[in-house]
Write a protein that holds these residues in place. Sequence first.
Motif, PDB file in Angstrom:
ATOM      1  N   SER A   1     -15.258  21.842  63.804  1.00  0.00           N
ATOM      2  CA  SER A   1     -16.123  20.970  63.026  1.00  0.00           C
ATOM      3  C   SER A   1     -15.824  19.503  63.322  1.00  0.00           C
ATOM      4  N   ALA A   2     -14.528  19.169  63.397  1.00  0.00           N
ATOM      5  CA  ALA A   2     -14.140  17.791  63.706  1.00  0.00           C
ATOM      6  C   ALA A   2     -14.545  17.407  65.120  1.00  0.00           C
ATOM      7  N   LEU A   3     -14.422  18.345  66.045  1.00  0.00           N
ATOM      8  CA  LEU A   3     -14.802  18.077  67.426  1.00  0.00           C
ATOM      9  C   LEU A   3     -16.299  17.793  67.528  1.00  0.00           C
ATOM     10  N   ALA A   4     -17.094  18.559  66.768  1.00  0.00           N
ATOM     11  CA  ALA A   4     -18.538  18.314  66.751  1.00  0.00           C
ATOM     12  C   ALA A   4     -18.846  16.924  66.202  1.00  0.00           C
ATOM     13  N   GLY A   5     -18.120  16.531  65.130  1.00  0.00           N
ATOM     14  CA  GLY A   5     -18.316  15.198  64.575  1.00  0.00           C
ATOM     15  C   GLY A   5     -17.892  14.115  65.546  1.00  0.00           C
ATOM     16  N   ALA A   6     -16.756  14.334  66.229  1.00  0.00           N
ATOM     17  CA  ALA A   6     -16.275  13.346  67.189  1.00  0.00           C
ATOM     18  C   ALA A   6     -17.252  13.163  68.338  1.00  0.00           C
ATOM     19  N   GLU A   7     -17.841  14.252  68.800  1.00  0.00           N
ATOM     20  CA  GLU A   7     -18.831  14.165  69.875  1.00  0.00           C
ATOM     21  C   GLU A   7     -20.000  13.276  69.469  1.00  0.00           C
ATOM     22  N   ARG A   8     -20.455  13.416  68.217  1.00  0.00           N
ATOM     23  CA  ARG A   8     -21.592  12.630  67.741  1.00  0.00           C
ATOM     24  C   ARG A   8     -21.205  11.149  67.593  1.00  0.00           C
ATOM     25  N   VAL A   9     -19.963  10.899  67.189  1.00  0.00           N
ATOM     26  CA  VAL A   9     -19.514   9.507  67.070  1.00  0.00           C
ATOM     27  C   VAL A   9     -19.382   8.876  68.448  1.00  0.00           C
ATOM     28  N   PHE A  10     -18.770   9.607  69.387  1.00  0.00           N
ATOM     29  CA  PHE A  10     -18.607   9.070  70.735  1.00  0.00           C
ATOM     30  C   PHE A  10     -19.966   8.871  71.426  1.00  0.00           C
ATOM     31  N   ALA A  11     -20.947   9.679  71.051  1.00  0.00           N
ATOM     32  CA  ALA A  11     -22.285   9.486  71.614  1.00  0.00           C
ATOM     33  C   ALA A  11     -22.831   8.100  71.262  1.00  0.00           C
ATOM     34  N   ILE A  12     -22.513   7.618  70.039  1.00  0.00           N
ATOM     35  CA  ILE A  12     -22.922   6.261  69.647  1.00  0.00           C
ATOM     36  C   ILE A  12     -22.092   5.234  70.399  1.00  0.00           C
ATOM     37  N   LEU A  13     -20.775   5.443  70.476  1.00  0.00           N
ATOM     38  CA  LEU A  13     -19.905   4.483  71.151  1.00  0.00           C
ATOM     39  C   LEU A  13     -20.221   4.377  72.643  1.00  0.00           C
ATOM     40  N   ASP A  14     -20.832   5.425  73.196  1.00  0.00           N
ATOM     41  CA  ASP A  14     -21.199   5.400  74.615  1.00  0.00           C
ATOM     42  C   ASP A  14     -22.538   4.713  74.868  1.00  0.00           C
ATOM     43  N   GLU A  15     -23.255   4.373  73.810  1.00  0.00           N
ATOM     44  CA  GLU A  15     -24.532   3.670  73.985  1.00  0.00           C
ATOM     45  C   GLU A  15     -24.292   2.296  74.611  1.00  0.00           C
ATOM     46  N   GLN A  16     -25.181   1.910  75.505  1.00  0.00           N
ATOM     47  CA  GLN A  16     -25.041   0.641  76.206  1.00  0.00           C
ATOM     48  C   GLN A  16     -25.184  -0.528  75.247  1.00  0.00           C
ATOM     49  N   THR A  17     -24.204  -1.425  75.265  1.00  0.00           N
ATOM     50  CA  THR A  17     -24.258  -2.604  74.403  1.00  0.00           C
ATOM     51  C   THR A  17     -25.017  -3.732  75.088  1.00  0.00           C
ATOM     52  N   GLU A  18     -25.262  -4.788  74.321  1.00  0.00           N
ATOM     53  CA  GLU A  18     -25.877  -5.980  74.894  1.00  0.00           C
ATOM     54  C   GLU A  18     -24.801  -6.726  75.683  1.00  0.00           C
ATOM     55  N   GLU A  19     -24.878  -6.627  77.005  1.00  0.00           N
ATOM     56  CA  GLU A  19     -23.832  -7.200  77.853  1.00  0.00           C
ATOM     57  C   GLU A  19     -23.795  -8.720  77.722  1.00  0.00           C
ATOM     58  N   GLU A  20     -22.563  -9.266  77.659  1.00  0.00           N
ATOM     59  CA  GLU A  20     -22.405 -10.707  77.470  1.00  0.00           C
ATOM     60  C   GLU A  20     -21.345 -11.297  78.408  1.00  0.00           C
ATOM     61  N   GLU A  21     -20.911 -10.530  79.427  1.00  0.00           N
ATOM     62  CA  GLU A  21     -19.762 -10.947  80.216  1.00  0.00           C
ATOM     63  C   GLU A  21     -19.959 -12.319  80.855  1.00  0.00           C
ATOM     64  N   GLU A  22     -21.130 -12.553  81.453  1.00  0.00           N
ATOM     65  CA  GLU A  22     -21.340 -13.785  82.195  1.00  0.00           C
ATOM     66  C   GLU A  22     -22.056 -14.853  81.368  1.00  0.00           C
ATOM     67  N   ALA A  23     -22.388 -14.551  80.134  1.00  0.00           N
ATOM     68  CA  ALA A  23     -23.132 -15.502  79.305  1.00  0.00           C
ATOM     69  C   ALA A  23     -22.208 -16.588  78.758  1.00  0.00           C
ATOM     70  N   GLN A  24     -22.793 -17.746  78.472  1.00  0.00           N
ATOM     71  CA  GLN A  24     -22.052 -18.902  77.988  1.00  0.00           C
ATOM     72  C   GLN A  24     -22.518 -19.286  76.585  1.00  0.00           C
ATOM     73  N   ASN A  25     -21.647 -19.982  75.861  1.00  0.00           N
ATOM     74  CA  ASN A  25     -22.030 -20.534  74.564  1.00  0.00           C
ATOM     75  C   ASN A  25     -22.886 -21.780  74.776  1.00  0.00           C
ATOM     76  N   LEU A  26     -23.798 -22.001  73.852  1.00  0.00           N
ATOM     77  CA  LEU A  26     -24.645 -23.186  73.876  1.00  0.00           C
ATOM     78  C   LEU A  26     -24.566 -23.821  72.492  1.00  0.00           C
ATOM     79  N   PRO A  27     -23.613 -24.732  72.284  1.00  0.00           N
ATOM     80  CA  PRO A  27     -23.338 -25.247  70.933  1.00  0.00           C
ATOM     81  C   PRO A  27     -24.538 -25.883  70.248  1.00  0.00           C
ATOM     82  N   GLY A  28     -25.361 -26.628  70.981  1.00  0.00           N
ATOM     83  CA  GLY A  28     -26.503 -27.298  70.358  1.00  0.00           C
ATOM     84  C   GLY A  28     -27.657 -27.422  71.335  1.00  0.00           C
ATOM     85  N   ILE A  29     -28.890 -27.290  70.836  1.00  0.00           N
ATOM     86  CA  ILE A  29     -30.067 -27.400  71.697  1.00  0.00           C
ATOM     87  C   ILE A  29     -31.083 -28.335  71.048  1.00  0.00           C
ATOM     88  N   ARG A  30     -31.972 -28.857  71.888  1.00  0.00           N
ATOM     89  CA  ARG A  30     -33.048 -29.732  71.388  1.00  0.00           C
ATOM     90  C   ARG A  30     -34.235 -28.902  70.930  1.00  0.00           C
TER      91      ARG A  30
END
Length: 591
Positions: A319-348
């Motif tokens: 039962s726990a293994l089934a639950g863990a599989e479902r949780v890891f399925a969410i954690l394996d979802e592709q996130t919004e990648e931000e590796e090369e992005a920069q902060n932009l403190p203020g804009i016009r």
Amino acid sequence: MIRAHHRKVIKEKRPAKENIQTLKRIWAFLAEEKRRVLLVIGLVIVSSVLSLLGPYLVGKAIDTIIAKKTHDFTMFFSVMLLGYLALSFSLFLQNYWMIGIAQRTVSSFRMRLFEHFHQLPLAFFTRQKSGELMSRVTNDIDNMSQTFDSTAIQVISSTLTLVGAIVVMLSLSPILTAVTLLIVPLLFGGMKWITNRTQPRFRAQQQQLGDLNGFVEEIISGQKAVKLFAQEKEMTARFLQKNEQLKQAGFWAQAYSGFIPKLMNVLNNLSFALLVGIGGILAYEGMVSVGTIVIFTEYARQFIRPLNDLANQWNTFLSALAGAERVFAILDEQTEEEEEAQNLPGIRGEVEFQHVSFFYEQGKEVLHDIDFSVKQGETVALVGPTGVGKTTILQLLTRFYDPTNGRILVDGHDIRHIKRESLRRQMAFVLQDVFLFQGTIRENIRYGRLEATDEEVIEAAKQANAHSFIMKLPNGYDTMLQQDGGGISQGQKQLLAIARAMIARPAILILDEATSNVDTVTELAIQDALVRLMNNRTCFVIAHRLNTIQHADRILVLQEGTIVEQGTHDSLLQKKGVYYELYHRQFQEVS
């Protein structure tokens, strides 16, 4: 239909390799607790040895009595007493420490999942039921918690006891050991038959539970619509169907797993009968002592009990293994990648769309060659029939999605190189459907900028024309709102949304028909507040009622995912094109 669905589900069989990968990932979450886990394992080893000591001393005491060597059993009694006291103390410590390890690990697991939700793109949530996601954060992780609390220790303890019992039995009598081991093939054969049927059913049970939770959450949230359209019977029927599916999945999972203790009892009795029968013959022939037979009967129980415990814990583990599989399925979802992005403190607030095209699914283009620029402080309205891409343009600007082709620039920066958080902090939104959180009015306004002071909250409310109605409420700014703002009107929600946008101090403002579905007096108050909010800010307005955007600096007319006209209200009317037709058709409908 339900049984057919049930049969379809249980045909799924997860490879053992994938189960091992899931276990490795669970172990990775225990990284911070490895020292404590090793300490617990040390205590488990001690308790396993002590549990084997008692039966051995009992057997030796019996042999001593039969041989009439002594009638003084003080030593045996003292050692057994100290052994059982030490066993009890070690069991207490290992359970106490393991509960702490389990709760900290599960808490970390739950936090990791919740943080991951915030890193997922908006598209993920559009295809998932909120109740289903809630089920993974609660039910599935709770199943894992139960496994960490008890099953982990039980598995280690049972395995050590099993190995220790075999070693001692072999040293006493290889023949009786072989008799005891006769049940092992029967045990594994029965366990394989049972577990091949229980694991897919436990997985089906978790899936059906998540589906039911999602349905219940949806119906409770939409209860007003259910009652307005008199769909109570239909919704009840759908609930009964889903509840029946969950019942069937749970019934068969528990029914098959219930065979395990029955199998163990049968094998336990069989082992005892064989040992007594064959041991009696061997004792008669002088090949073993009576004490040895007693030791073996106890060790056979010690041998069967770990197997029984392992079998019983296997259900919890599955039962726990089934639950863990479902949780890891969410954690394996592709996130919004931000590796090369920069902060932009203020804009016009200068925005440019350069030949932007976009599709949600390959081959189904939503936007085609969108090309326009907006200067700082300009107000741009997007108009057109439903489904032409107005909202999609703004979702691209906010980086809920990225363009398939082309570029979007803010102050000359390609927004794909700007961190989403940094970009969105420069924006504020007043949408047609206002969402308010459960909390005070003060907290809901401050949501636009959490570091804002109470004075800034009050000033923002005054600028939004919300201060007067807030002060008439029983507790003013400390009035508690229910989820989604229950207890105040739609117009008052809009005023709070404007106050929230005011306090955010955005460079870019996005409005989605903020004056819809309100009375005339409230609409005037909202429009007056919007004028102040829009002052000196770049504004994008999605307009459904064309009379509300006549003063926009520019109007973009969309049709089938492309811009067909653009200009001011007066210039577009003079063209007598698409906008002219839309405006007069709407005017005639109102008349």
